[in-house]
Motif scaffolding. Sequence first.
Motif, PDB file in Angstrom:
ATOM      1  N   GLU A 150       0.986  -1.210  -0.020  1.00 41.21           N
ATOM      2  CA  GLU A 150      -0.080   0.028   0.170  1.00 41.21           C
ATOM      3  C   GLU A 150       0.763   1.200   0.141  1.00 41.21           C
ATOM      4  O   GLU A 150       2.157   1.216   0.269  1.00 41.21           O
ATOM      5  CB  GLU A 150      -0.883  -0.036   1.121  1.00 41.21           C
ATOM      6  CG  GLU A 150      -0.159   0.053   2.539  1.00 41.21           C
ATOM      7  CD  GLU A 150      -1.139  -0.269   3.871  1.00 41.21           C
ATOM      8  OE1 GLU A 150      -2.058  -0.699   3.622  1.00 41.21           O
ATOM      9  OE2 GLU A 150      -0.444   0.232   4.838  1.00 41.21           O
TER      10      GLU A 150
ATOM     11  N   GLY B  19      -6.261   7.853   3.757  1.00 41.30           N
ATOM     12  CA  GLY B  19      -6.940   6.946   4.816  1.00 41.30           C
ATOM     13  C   GLY B  19      -6.425   7.077   6.163  1.00 41.30           C
ATOM     14  O   GLY B  19      -5.117   7.207   6.237  1.00 41.30           O
TER      15      GLY B  19
ATOM     16  N   TRP C  79     -10.434   2.379   9.744  1.00 41.84           N
ATOM     17  CA  TRP C  79      -9.975   3.347   8.664  1.00 41.84           C
ATOM     18  C   TRP C  79     -11.052   4.035   8.076  1.00 41.84           C
ATOM     19  O   TRP C  79     -12.062   3.498   7.663  1.00 41.84           O
ATOM     20  CB  TRP C  79      -8.982   2.422   7.576  1.00 41.84           C
ATOM     21  CG  TRP C  79      -7.704   2.007   7.986  1.00 41.84           C
ATOM     22  CD1 TRP C  79      -7.468   0.600   8.617  1.00 41.84           C
ATOM     23  CD2 TRP C  79      -6.439   2.773   8.081  1.00 41.84           C
ATOM     24  NE1 TRP C  79      -6.376   0.635   8.957  1.00 41.84           N
ATOM     25  CE2 TRP C  79      -5.493   1.922   8.693  1.00 41.84           C
ATOM     26  CE3 TRP C  79      -6.250   3.988   7.536  1.00 41.84           C
ATOM     27  CZ2 TRP C  79      -4.420   2.359   8.811  1.00 41.84           C
ATOM     28  CZ3 TRP C  79      -5.069   4.219   7.646  1.00 41.84           C
ATOM     29  CH2 TRP C  79      -3.914   3.562   8.291  1.00 41.84           C
TER      30      TRP C  79
ATOM     31  N   TRP D  61     -11.732   6.913   4.752  1.00 43.65           N
ATOM     32  CA  TRP D  61     -11.240   7.297   3.442  1.00 43.65           C
ATOM     33  C   TRP D  61     -11.988   8.518   3.271  1.00 43.65           C
ATOM     34  O   TRP D  61     -13.243   8.416   3.023  1.00 43.65           O
ATOM     35  CB  TRP D  61     -11.022   6.271   2.570  1.00 43.65           C
ATOM     36  CG  TRP D  61     -10.028   5.165   2.953  1.00 43.65           C
ATOM     37  CD1 TRP D  61     -10.248   4.072   3.604  1.00 43.65           C
ATOM     38  CD2 TRP D  61      -8.866   5.039   2.278  1.00 43.65           C
ATOM     39  NE1 TRP D  61      -8.749   3.310   3.537  1.00 43.65           N
ATOM     40  CE2 TRP D  61      -8.120   4.045   2.788  1.00 43.65           C
ATOM     41  CE3 TRP D  61      -8.012   6.242   1.508  1.00 43.65           C
ATOM     42  CZ2 TRP D  61      -6.747   3.742   2.253  1.00 43.65           C
ATOM     43  CZ3 TRP D  61      -6.871   5.840   1.113  1.00 43.65           C
ATOM     44  CH2 TRP D  61      -6.098   4.528   1.712  1.00 43.65           C
TER      45      TRP D  61
ATOM     46  N   ARG E  16      -2.822   6.171   5.269  1.00 36.66           N
ATOM     47  CA  ARG E  16      -2.569   5.669   3.733  1.00 36.66           C
ATOM     48  C   ARG E  16      -2.865   6.552   2.612  1.00 36.66           C
ATOM     49  O   ARG E  16      -3.682   7.601   3.013  1.00 36.66           O
ATOM     50  CB  ARG E  16      -3.706   4.501   3.767  1.00 36.66           C
ATOM     51  CG  ARG E  16      -3.212   3.322   4.659  1.00 36.66           C
ATOM     52  CD  ARG E  16      -4.313   2.148   4.571  1.00 36.66           C
ATOM     53  NE  ARG E  16      -3.975   0.944   5.739  1.00 36.66           N
ATOM     54  CZ  ARG E  16      -4.652   0.076   6.099  1.00 36.66           C
ATOM     55  NH1 ARG E  16      -5.872  -0.122   5.498  1.00 36.66           N
ATOM     56  NH2 ARG E  16      -4.309  -0.858   6.809  1.00 36.66           N
TER      57      ARG E  16
ATOM     58  N   GLU F  65     -17.611   1.545   4.443  1.00 36.49           N
ATOM     59  CA  GLU F  65     -16.394   1.954   4.973  1.00 36.49           C
ATOM     60  C   GLU F  65     -16.720   2.041   6.560  1.00 36.49           C
ATOM     61  O   GLU F  65     -15.917   2.116   7.405  1.00 36.49           O
ATOM     62  CB  GLU F  65     -16.176   3.270   4.548  1.00 36.49           C
ATOM     63  CG  GLU F  65     -15.403   3.434   3.259  1.00 36.49           C
ATOM     64  CD  GLU F  65     -14.977   4.561   2.596  1.00 36.49           C
ATOM     65  OE1 GLU F  65     -14.229   4.843   1.735  1.00 36.49           O
ATOM     66  OE2 GLU F  65     -15.774   5.648   2.997  1.00 36.49           O
TER      67      GLU F  65
ATOM     68  N   GLN G 230     -12.290  -2.377   3.361  1.00 35.04           N
ATOM     69  CA  GLN G 230     -11.199  -1.712   2.583  1.00 35.04           C
ATOM     70  C   GLN G 230     -12.316  -1.753   1.329  1.00 35.04           C
ATOM     71  O   GLN G 230     -12.282  -2.661   0.456  1.00 35.04           O
ATOM     72  CB  GLN G 230     -10.181  -2.497   2.360  1.00 35.04           C
ATOM     73  CG  GLN G 230      -9.174  -1.596   1.507  1.00 35.04           C
ATOM     74  CD  GLN G 230      -8.674  -0.635   2.220  1.00 35.04           C
ATOM     75  OE1 GLN G 230      -8.545  -0.709   3.478  1.00 35.04           O
ATOM     76  NE2 GLN G 230      -8.233   0.554   1.527  1.00 35.04           N
TER      77      GLN G 230
END
Length: 371
Positions: A52, A91, A98, A100, A144, A314, A319
């Motif tokens: 990633e 992210g 997580w 995003w 991320r 999410e 993911q």
Amino acid sequence: MGLLKWSKRPAAGVEARAPGVNVLRGLVARATTPLLPDDYLHLINPLWSARELRGKVLDVTKETDDSATVTIRTGWGFPENYKPGQYVGIGLQIDGRWHWRSYSLTSIGSSEQDKTIAVTVKANPDGFLSSHLVDGVSPGTIIRLQSPRGDFHLPEPVPGKILFVTAGSGITPVIAMLRQLRSHGQTPDIVHIHSAPTREDVIFLDEMEQLADEAEKYELNLQLTREMGKFDVSRMDEWAPDWRERECWACGPVALLDAMEAHYEDGGLRERLHIERFTIARTDHGGEGGTVRFAISDKEVEVDGATTLLEAGEDLGIQMPFGCRMGICQTCVVPLAGGYVRDLRTGEERREGERIQTCISAVSGECTLDL
């Protein structure tokens, strides 16, 4: 060719500057099986990852009371070159989950010596991640990233006459374009109309006013709505009498962009208008709501008809693939494994077997995704 594919496969989902990078990543992953290379690389440098893109928050600088610029050191594999005006996916892990979102880049490109990017975020009362980035994220936080995307950028060669129409945080992709033009010594004729409630709410006010003072061909028109009223597209002839001759880039709230689209279409000039939307252009035809099942993750949730499938996934910590989050880039397209969903923009219903965009689709009764 078979050996090459075998070598690259463990890192196949990671975008890299050069194809050879993923061969190296894949071989590292093969050599460290059953552990992932991240188990080792993280001990050396948390920005090194074989699966990633990562970044580290370097600084958070307030721009206004409810906005801030977040400067990020990019990690292994992040593209060095991008176009000012594009956006990047970010992210952030909060309370073990997580979250995003995509934000416009306000930096103009990093180099081998300065691998940093910047995004400027306006805190939205209903936006959990934006509020956290503005008021809660600490320097040193590992995040991320997704590679920069988007078609909202200046072409080459740069048009000789440009019109920018922005409002609120819609200034963010345009300030990157202005910075790029200045850094390259390019001086097109620019008229810029920017709308905000008060001077205190104008992000990058000092920078834009300095540019207006120093650059002969940059004209700034501020529309401060609390004292001047809202932006009115009928005043275009007043602000830019030659607007029909200019290429226009517009970014801001849905109502402003809808008005701009209608104005240019009525004038037969739609091809001159370039728009960047931060939210879905919704209709009144939402889904009915219901149960969303994520088969691979073995999770399900009850949601209303205004919540997108992307948001539902999410919120469960799944993911989810995404890009623009507005139904443009097609990154979030997945097959509908079962049930029914409705397109929030058109009201059109989709059913099992069809490919859908999770960022603009809501459940109608029940649906299943293989995610």
